[in-house]
Design an enzyme around this catalytic site. Structure first.
Site, PDB file in Angstrom:
ATOM      1  N   VAL A  46      46.221  35.830  36.614  1.00 49.09           N
ATOM      2  CA  VAL A  46      46.516  36.599  35.415  1.00 49.09           C
ATOM      3  C   VAL A  46      47.083  34.832  34.957  1.00 49.09           C
ATOM      4  O   VAL A  46      46.905  34.863  33.683  1.00 49.09           O
ATOM      5  CB  VAL A  46      47.487  36.837  35.407  1.00 49.09           C
ATOM      6  CG1 VAL A  46      48.599  37.075  34.088  1.00 49.09           C
ATOM      7  CG2 VAL A  46      47.224  38.463  35.649  1.00 49.09           C
ATOM      8  N   CYS A  47      47.916  33.746  35.793  1.00 44.88           N
ATOM      9  CA  CYS A  47      48.065  32.532  35.119  1.00 44.88           C
ATOM     10  C   CYS A  47      46.880  31.640  34.042  1.00 44.88           C
ATOM     11  O   CYS A  47      47.675  31.225  33.004  1.00 44.88           O
ATOM     12  CB  CYS A  47      49.464  31.867  36.145  1.00 44.88           C
ATOM     13  SG  CYS A  47      49.988  32.364  37.455  1.00 44.88           S
ATOM     14  N   PRO A  48      46.154  31.197  34.620  1.00 42.77           N
ATOM     15  CA  PRO A  48      45.970  30.654  33.939  1.00 42.77           C
ATOM     16  C   PRO A  48      44.846  31.404  32.578  1.00 42.77           C
ATOM     17  O   PRO A  48      44.351  30.801  31.740  1.00 42.77           O
ATOM     18  CB  PRO A  48      43.961  30.963  34.607  1.00 42.77           C
ATOM     19  CG  PRO A  48      44.111  31.738  35.364  1.00 42.77           C
ATOM     20  CD  PRO A  48      45.257  32.110  36.056  1.00 42.77           C
TER      21      PRO A  48
END
Length: 187
Positions: A46-48
Site C-alpha cells: 500500500v505504501c508505494p
C-alpha cells in the site's frame, strides 16, 4: 495522548532528496506549511501507492507553499535503494526522512508498539511548527492525496481568516461559517 495543536518536537535525521543524502531537523520545517507522511516500510504494498499519489500532487502542494516529508523507520540508504528500483518511487521529488532511531515516529506518537514501524499517519504542520490536522488509518487503508490537499487548503484558509471555520466537505471558494451564538441549533 493526541499531538494535535502541539508544536513538533526536536529531531535530526538523514534523508534522501533529489539523489542526495541530506540532514533534516525540525528547524528546517519552520517557516512554511509541511506535511509529515508516515508509512510502515519501504518495499511494501500500500505504501508505494500512497507515496506515488502524493508525488503526483507534489507540484500543487508546492504552489500552496507546502513541503512534504515522508517518514518510515527505514534508513535513508533504503529510501535511495527503493527510489532506484521502483518506477513509482522514482517520481518522488519530496524529502524522504529516515527514522531508524524511531525519534520522529515517537515524537508524532505514531510508532507501533513492539514493531518498530510507523503507523500510516499524516500530519499537517503550520509555519510555526504546530500540528493542525492528523489522520491515522489501519494497515490496509490507503490515503488520498486529493483529500490531503483539501484539508491543507482548509487549514490555510482558517489560519488566514480568524473567526471563520470550514464546514464538512468544504472546497476552496465555497462558503465558510462564522461561529456565533446566532448559529447554535440553526445549521
Amino acid at each position: 495522548m493526541s499531538v494535535l495543536n502541539s508544536k513538533i518536537k526536536p529531531f535530526a535525521t538523514q534523508a534522501f532528496k533529489d539523489g542526495k543524502f541530506i540532514e533534516v531537523t525540525e528547524k528546517d520545517v519552520l517557516g512554511k506549511w509541511a506535511v509529515f507522511f508516515f508509512y510502515p516500510a519501504d518495499f511494501t504494498f500500500v505504501c508505494p501507492t500512497e507515496l506515488g499519489d502524493v508525488a503526483d500532487h507534489y507540484a500543487e502542494l508546492q504552489k500552496l507553499g507546502v513541503e512534504v516529508y515522508s517518514v518510515s523507520t527505514d534508513t535513508h540508504f533504503v529510501h535511495k535503494a527503493w527510489h532506484d528500483t521502483s518506477d513509482t518511487i522514482a517520481k518522488i521529488k519530496y524529502t524522504m526522512l529516515g527514522d531508524p532511531t524511531w525519534q520522529i515516529s515517537q515524537n508524532f506518537d505514531c510508532l507501533r508498539e513492539g514493531q518498530g514501524l510507523a503507523d500510516r499517519a499524516t500530519f499537517i504542520v503550520d509555519p510555526e511548527g504546530v500540528i493542525q490536522a492528523m489522520e491515522i488509518t489501519a494497515e490496509g487503508i490507503g490515503r488520498n492525496a486529493e483529500d490531503l490537499l483539501r484539508k491543507i487548503k482548509a487549514a490555510q484558509y482558517v489560519a488566514s481568516h480568524p473567526g471563520e471555520v470550514c464546514p464538512a466537505k468544504w472546497q476552496e471558494g465555497e462558503k465558510t461559517l462564522a461561529p456565533s451564538l446566532d448559529l447554535v441549533g440553526k445549521i
